[in-house]
Structure formats: structure tokens, C-alpha cells
Design a protein around this motif. Structure first.
Motif, PDB file in Angstrom:
ATOM      1  N   TYR A 233       0.820  -1.209   0.000  1.00  0.00           N
ATOM      2  CA  TYR A 233       0.000   0.000   0.000  1.00  0.00           C
ATOM      3  C   TYR A 233       0.859   1.267   0.000  1.00  0.00           C
ATOM      4  O   TYR A 233       0.388   2.330  -0.374  1.00  0.00           O
ATOM      5  CB  TYR A 233      -0.945  -0.008   1.199  1.00  0.00           C
ATOM      6  N   PRO A 304      -7.159   0.694   5.964  1.00  0.00           N
ATOM      7  CA  PRO A 304      -6.039   1.415   6.580  1.00  0.00           C
ATOM      8  C   PRO A 304      -6.077   1.372   8.100  1.00  0.00           C
ATOM      9  O   PRO A 304      -5.014   1.349   8.742  1.00  0.00           O
ATOM     10  CB  PRO A 304      -6.187   2.848   6.053  1.00  0.00           C
ATOM     11  N   HIS A 309      -1.996   1.350   7.840  1.00  0.00           N
ATOM     12  CA  HIS A 309      -1.269   2.019   6.756  1.00  0.00           C
ATOM     13  C   HIS A 309      -2.014   3.274   6.299  1.00  0.00           C
ATOM     14  O   HIS A 309      -3.129   3.553   6.753  1.00  0.00           O
ATOM     15  CB  HIS A 309      -1.030   1.073   5.572  1.00  0.00           C
ATOM     16  N   ASP A 310      -1.372   4.056   5.418  1.00  0.00           N
ATOM     17  CA  ASP A 310      -2.043   5.166   4.752  1.00  0.00           C
ATOM     18  C   ASP A 310      -2.585   4.651   3.430  1.00  0.00           C
ATOM     19  O   ASP A 310      -1.835   4.092   2.628  1.00  0.00           O
ATOM     20  CB  ASP A 310      -1.048   6.305   4.480  1.00  0.00           C
ATOM     21  N   GLN A 311      -3.880   4.832   3.204  1.00  0.00           N
ATOM     22  CA  GLN A 311      -4.436   4.405   1.927  1.00  0.00           C
ATOM     23  C   GLN A 311      -3.950   5.376   0.840  1.00  0.00           C
ATOM     24  O   GLN A 311      -4.095   6.587   0.992  1.00  0.00           O
ATOM     25  CB  GLN A 311      -5.978   4.419   2.019  1.00  0.00           C
ATOM     26  N   THR A 336      -4.164  15.069   7.483  1.00  0.00           N
ATOM     27  CA  THR A 336      -4.699  13.775   7.908  1.00  0.00           C
ATOM     28  C   THR A 336      -6.118  13.664   7.367  1.00  0.00           C
ATOM     29  O   THR A 336      -6.948  14.543   7.601  1.00  0.00           O
ATOM     30  CB  THR A 336      -4.677  13.668   9.440  1.00  0.00           C
ATOM     31  N   ALA A 349      -5.658   8.267   5.931  1.00  0.00           N
ATOM     32  CA  ALA A 349      -4.235   8.545   5.679  1.00  0.00           C
ATOM     33  C   ALA A 349      -3.796   9.612   6.673  1.00  0.00           C
ATOM     34  O   ALA A 349      -4.560  10.532   6.981  1.00  0.00           O
ATOM     35  CB  ALA A 349      -4.007   9.019   4.254  1.00  0.00           C
ATOM     36  N   ARG A 350      -2.593   9.462   7.186  1.00  0.00           N
ATOM     37  CA  ARG A 350      -2.120  10.309   8.275  1.00  0.00           C
ATOM     38  C   ARG A 350      -0.991  11.214   7.786  1.00  0.00           C
ATOM     39  O   ARG A 350      -0.037  10.740   7.187  1.00  0.00           O
ATOM     40  CB  ARG A 350      -1.579   9.402   9.376  1.00  0.00           C
ATOM     41  N   ALA A 352      -0.379  13.129   5.377  1.00  0.00           N
ATOM     42  CA  ALA A 352       0.049  12.872   3.994  1.00  0.00           C
ATOM     43  C   ALA A 352       0.366  14.201   3.309  1.00  0.00           C
ATOM     44  O   ALA A 352      -0.337  15.195   3.517  1.00  0.00           O
ATOM     45  CB  ALA A 352      -1.058  12.149   3.236  1.00  0.00           C
ATOM     46  N   PHE A 365      -9.309   7.271  -3.509  1.00  0.00           N
ATOM     47  CA  PHE A 365      -8.406   6.306  -2.872  1.00  0.00           C
ATOM     48  C   PHE A 365      -8.215   5.107  -3.795  1.00  0.00           C
ATOM     49  O   PHE A 365      -9.191   4.545  -4.308  1.00  0.00           O
ATOM     50  CB  PHE A 365      -8.975   5.834  -1.531  1.00  0.00           C
TER      51      PHE A 365
END
Ligand SMILES: *Cc1c(COP(=O)(O)O)cnc(C)c1O
Length: 401
Positions: A233, A304, A309-311, A336, A349-350, A352, A365
């Protein structure tokens, strides 16, 4: 990024968001390439639990030899979606009713998880069925150390302890078990292995199976080495190397002339064909960080949150801002992406990096085609369900055999 998916997403109205969009032509192309990379003596089954959408199952029909189902629900569903396909029934905790239903539907391939289950199957079978004994094998390569979803090589509820497999082999030679034909060994040990790791595990499973057979004077005809081919991912372009895997399996088969191998990937077949399209409802600053709140969230796309994880995503800017007040926007270059749920876990997603992101912009996504909608907790907070769009010609669903 698929141009067709991007066009389709851009044409959706706000009230049609969020939506899942599936590119069935891309799925057909990808699965055909996977099939082409595999030697003829490798049977390709699709693990339906990765994504059981009927259109997805049908699109795979031309490339796969069958479908692996792991519950009575999947069994009935897959049978209805692809009526002529071969099914293998696996998974722990098969109930007597599920076993009866599968036998009624003519399922001939069984991945047996325990001695008790073997007895339940023998007690109900009226016709010959093929049995693979699922073994939780000790894998010594260290290949499993690095993966999060290890289901074998350590204490788990999956399959038979290696020490118990011999008991089942002996039991199969006793009265009452005549209709159960022991074909070999099944071992799905982990998810997230690259081609070299998969080959190392496959070689060990095949060797273990051959040694087991030799001890009992049986030459096994089949070994199923499971699924778990890696999906990355963090890097949507990095794909499992099916060509290297196919070449390695061909070498393995050359050493075992009578053997048929089976694999049953899930995520590596369908992850890339699905997309989750949404829009930014609001952007706010909190303690120095930017947060975008999206329509939808992890109740639709839980992947995610469960995997941590971050998508991966792309932003489609929308120029129009119909409000008379200033447009909320990201200020720090990082954001985020959160959903609409009242929980801090609702993050897609964090932190990003984004060039720009404002309320009203669209977010698409990627890699949302496996373990996405169907593993999510849809009812939590009672938001509306997403739309579902299947692009490509479902009519060209594939071969009939
Ligand atoms: C989940 C599962 C698979 C598929 O795993 P992926 O990681 O999606 O490839 C295959 N076989 C069994 C027995 C499974 O439980």
C-alpha cells in the motif's frame, strides 16, 4: 491511475459520494496476466473473502480454475454468482450444516482443518470428495517473521498441528472414510510475502508433503501453497512479481513430475481494481496540524485502520466554491484524511503530503479492491452506504467450462 475511473469519479455528484468504483476490464487484464505467468500445472483459485462482489467474481471467471470459499455464506453466494465454477471449501470451524450444504451443492474439494472436521465430513459424505489436509507447518526460512498476518508456523487456530497430520492420514485409511480421497496437503501460512519468500515457503511445503507421503507410502497428487501474495500500500506501483513466481514454481514442479500445485490468492488479484471516491466536507486546523473530514470513512474502507497504513490517494481539485464565506483549506502542506465517524481511529491517511486541499475537492483512494468494503463495520454510526459502480463489460465475463 486509471483514466476511466478518474473520469467516472469526476462525473459523480456530491450526493453520489462516497462511491466504490471497480474497473472490471483492468481486473480481467490483471488476472489474465497472472494466469499467463503460471505454469499449466498450477491451478489458480481465488480466495473469495478478499472481495466477493458478484461482478468481481464473474470478471475473474476467465482466469481462475475455481474459487476458495470459507463459510456457508460464501459458498451459497459464490455458487450463485459463478454457477459453473469449481469451489474449494476451506476455513476453520465448518459447522455440520455448512458441511451438509456444501455436499448438497456438489463441492468436491475440501481443505480439512482438524481431525474432528475430518470425521464430520466422513459422517455426511455420500459421494467421493477430495481432501487436502491443512497443515500449520513450521517454516524455517524466516520468511514469516516479517509479515503481520502470519497464520502458521506458530500457535494459531488454523489447520492441523504438524504432529497431528499423521493421525489424520492413518484415519483416512480406516473403515468409514472410504469416500474421502486424500489428495495432499494445504498450507496457507501468511499474507504479505513477496515472490522470493513465497517460493521459499512453497518449496518447504512441497518437501514436507513429499516426506509425509513417503512415510505413509502415498505419493500425493496435490499441494496447495495458499495465498498471501504481497500487496504494497505504500507503493501502488510495486507489484508482486508473478513472472518470477511462475518461473520458480515451474522449477519446483520439474522436481515433482506427478504433482499439481494450487495457489489461492485474494488481495493480489483484486486490490488494484477497486477505488473509493469521496469529497472533502471540511478542513480544520487542530494543534498545528491540518485535518480534512471526508464524506464516508473507515466504516466503508476499514483497510487502513486495521492494517495501520495510509491508503494511497489522489486529489482532484474542484474549482467551484458556492458559499459566501472563505473556503476551508489545508495550510501546512500535510493533511490527515479522516472520515465522519466519532472515533480517532477513523483515519484513511495520516499526515500525507498534499499540494493543496480544500473543502469541496475530491479525493480518490486507490487499492480499495480487496478487504475493503466487505471487512468494514457498515452499521457503526448509521451513515448512508456508498454507491457501487462497475466499469467494463460484465458481459465478457469469461470462459464457460
Ligand atoms: C485469506 C486466505 C487466502 C487469501 O489470502 P490473501 O492474502 O488475500 O492472498 C487464501 N487462503 C486462505 C486459507 C485464506 O485464509
Amino acid at each position: 491511475m486509471s483514466a476511466r475511473v478518474a473520469r467516472h469519479a469526476a462525473a459523480l455528484t456530491s450526493s453520489q459520494l462516497p462511491s466504490y468504483i471497480y474497473d472490471l476490464d483492468a481486473l480481467r487484464e490483471h488476472s489474465a496476466a497472472v494466469r499467463a505467468a503460471l505454469p499449466a500445472r498450477v491451478e489458480l483459485y481465488y480466495a473469495a473473502k478478499a472481495n466477493p462482489e458478484p461482478q468481481v467474481l464473474a470478471a475473474l471467471r476467465g482466469a481462475v480454475d475455481g474459487y476458495e470459499v470459507s463459510s456457508g455464506g460464501e459458498l451459497a453466494h459464490v455458487r450463485a454468482a459463478v454457477p459453473d465454477a469449481r469451489l474449494a471449501f476451506g476455513g476453520p470451524g465448518k459447522t455440520p450444516d455448512e458441511i451438509a450444504a456444501a455436499l448438497r451443492l456438489g463441492v468436491r474439494r475440501w481443505h480439512v482443518e482438524s481431525e474432528h472436521e475430518l470425521r464430520l465430513l466422513a459422517a455426511q459424505a455420500q459421494q467421493p470428495v477430495d481432501v487436502l489436509l491443512r497443515a500449520n507447518l513450521p517454516v524455517t526460512s524466516g520468511a514469516l517473521d516479517s509479515v503481520a498476518l502470519a497464520m502458521g508456523g506458530r500457535p494459531t487456530p488454523f489447520g492441523l498441528d504438524p504432529a497431528r497430520v499423521a493421525d489424520c492420514v492413518r484415519l483416512l485409511g480406516t473403515p468409514g472414510f472410504e469416500l474421502l480421497r486424500l489428495r495432499g496437503v494445504h498450507a496457507h501460512l501468511a499474507s504479505g510475502l513477496d515472490a522470493a519468500e513465497q517460493l521459499a515457503v512453497a518449496a518447504q511445503v512441497v518437501r514436507w508433503s513429499a516426506e509425509l507421503g513417503a512415510r505413509h507410502g502415498i505419493e500425493f497428487a496435490e499441494v496447495n501453497v495458499g495465498g498471501g501474495m504481497a500487496v504494497d500500500y505504500a507503493d501502488p506501483q510495486a507489484r508482486f512479481d508473478w513472472n518470477a513466481f511462475g518461473a520458480g514454481l515451474a522449477e519446483l514442479l520439474a522436481q515433482h513430475p506427478g504433482l499439481t500445485l494450487r495457489i489461492e490468492p485474494g488481495r493480489a488479484l483484486t486490490a488494484y481494481c477497486g477505488w473509493y471516491a469521496s469529497e472533502v466536507l471540511d478542513v480544520k486546523q487542530s494543534h498545528g496540524e491540518d485535518f480534512a473530514v471526508l464524506r464516508g470513512g473507515t466504516h466503508h474502507l476499514r483497510t487502513p485502520a486495521t492494517r495501520g497504513h495510509d491508503q494511497p490517494f489522489t486529489v482532484s481539485p474542484v474549482a467551484d466554491w458556492p458559499r459566501p464565506w472563505p473556503r476551508p483549506a489545508v495550510t501546512t502542506g500535510r493533511v490527515t484524511l479522516a472520515g465522519q465517524l466519532c472515533t480517532p481511529k477513523d483515519v484513511l491517511a495520516r499526515q500525507a503530503p498534499v499540494r493543496a486541499l480544500r473543502a469541496g475537492d475530491r479525493v480518490l483512494f486507490a487499492m480499495a479492491g480487496a478487504y475493503a468494503w466487505n471487512i468494514s463495520h457498515h452499521e457503526f454510526l448509521m451513515h448512508p452506504r456508498p454507491g457501487f459502480h462497475f466499469l467494463g463489460s460484465a458481459a465478457a465475463a469469461g470462459r464457460r467450462s
